[in-house]
Design an enzyme around this catalytic site. Structure first.
Site, PDB file in Angstrom:
ATOM      1  N   HIS A   1       0.830  -1.217   0.030  1.00 53.53           N
ATOM      2  CA  HIS A   1       0.020   0.044  -0.087  1.00 53.53           C
ATOM      3  C   HIS A   1       0.946   1.193  -0.070  1.00 53.53           C
ATOM      4  O   HIS A   1       1.930   1.252   0.648  1.00 53.53           O
ATOM      5  CB  HIS A   1      -0.947   0.088   1.405  1.00 53.53           C
ATOM      6  CG  HIS A   1      -2.122  -1.127   1.375  1.00 53.53           C
ATOM      7  ND1 HIS A   1      -2.881  -1.180   0.476  1.00 53.53           N
ATOM      8  CD2 HIS A   1      -1.884  -2.322   1.981  1.00 53.53           C
ATOM      9  CE1 HIS A   1      -3.717  -2.218   0.577  1.00 53.53           C
ATOM     10  NE2 HIS A   1      -2.973  -3.214   1.459  1.00 53.53           N
TER      11      HIS A   1
ATOM     12  N   CYS B   1      -2.322   5.081  -4.438  1.00 59.26           N
ATOM     13  CA  CYS B   1      -2.648   3.794  -4.588  1.00 59.26           C
ATOM     14  C   CYS B   1      -3.861   3.824  -5.674  1.00 59.26           C
ATOM     15  O   CYS B   1      -3.890   2.810  -6.497  1.00 59.26           O
ATOM     16  CB  CYS B   1      -3.605   3.586  -3.292  1.00 59.26           C
ATOM     17  SG  CYS B   1      -4.020   1.685  -3.105  1.00 59.26           S
TER      18      CYS B   1
END
Length: 115
Positions: A22, A34
């Site tokens: 992430h 992201c």
């Protein structure tokens, strides 16, 4: 950090790619890095399906943060060339995120692995 690994042969012919992790650029639901990386990756996979009618092998983590795509190896030369163009376009877009003015390179890393 999002880690992208591109697996290729000695001629830079891509056989698979993996995205994991992430970005942690912002809180969940507001993370621009992201969202950008995910959009590029899934857009590339969708183009494989919709434009070329090619079905890669896909592995995902149900929690998010993991995508592994293996490209078919048994395509004719013309279709494989078109598939490689889609993948190279996807890689260029991911590289553009890394190189952008907003210093997003600290949130995403791309590496190449020769198989």
């Amino acid at each position: 950090m999002i880690q992208v690994t591109i697996n290729h042969d000695e001629k830079r012919h891509v056989s698979s790619f993996e995205m994991k992790g992430h970005a942690d650029f912002d809180e969940h639901g507001k993370d621009l890095v992201c969202a950008s990386a995910s959009t590029v990756a899934f857009g590339g996979v969708n183009a494989m399906y919709k434009i070329l009618k090619v079905e890669p092998t896909i592995q995902q983590d149900g929690e998010g943060g993991y995508l592994h795509v293996t490209l078919p190896a048994d395509l004719d030369e013309e279709l494989d060339s078109q598939l490689q163009l889609i993948v190279r376009t996807m890689i260029t877009q991911l590289e553009s995120i890394v190189e952008s003015r907003g210093s997003y390179g600290q949130y995403i890393q791309i590496s190449y692995s020769q198989m």
